[in-house]
Design a protein around this motif. Sequence first.
Motif: not given
Length: 182
Positions: A151-168
């Motif tokens: 669960v922790e890994n999924h949330v961490s990866q989801a946050l990474k995806q969101l950060r990448a989306a926000f940066s663009s």
Amino acid sequence: MDYVVDLVSGCLQTFQTVYRLFNPKLYAYVLKKTGSAYMAEEVVQLTFIRLWEKRENLSSEYSLSAQIFRIAGTILIDQLRKEAVGKKHLTIVENDYALRTEVDQPEMHHAVEQAIEQMAPVRKKVFKLSKVEGYSYKEIAEMLSISPKTVENHVSQALKQLRAAFSSIISLAIIMSAIIHK
């Protein structure tokens, strides 16, 4: 003279003597480590406060100098951590303000929804259960029959995806803002 014994017994005159002896040395040490007069003053002050408050814990087995500098080292680390956390929070607030001024809210909300929808099905479900519905990692793990670490890994990866989306999105907003304001 055995300052430790006198300090442990609560002799205020000995404390004043110790303060006069060690204050300049301690100040110079912290100033050299941090380069900040404010930090040096703060650490020295807190060190002598703690020395007086915890005087019963002083040991005759160690030099008073070593014990004072150990107290100061601990306080210095605490102060540096507090400063780092403060800077981190300030950066978050500044970034949040910049984000709100550069990107309008409906566009941001839409971008978040799109980024979440692009996640793998399990990751999306875990992320929504955690961040939207407020379930703990343990509760989510039980619901989905997976480990809390997964669960922790999924949330961490989801946050990474969101950060990448926000940066663009932010980059695009800054470029658009620069073009508009020319």
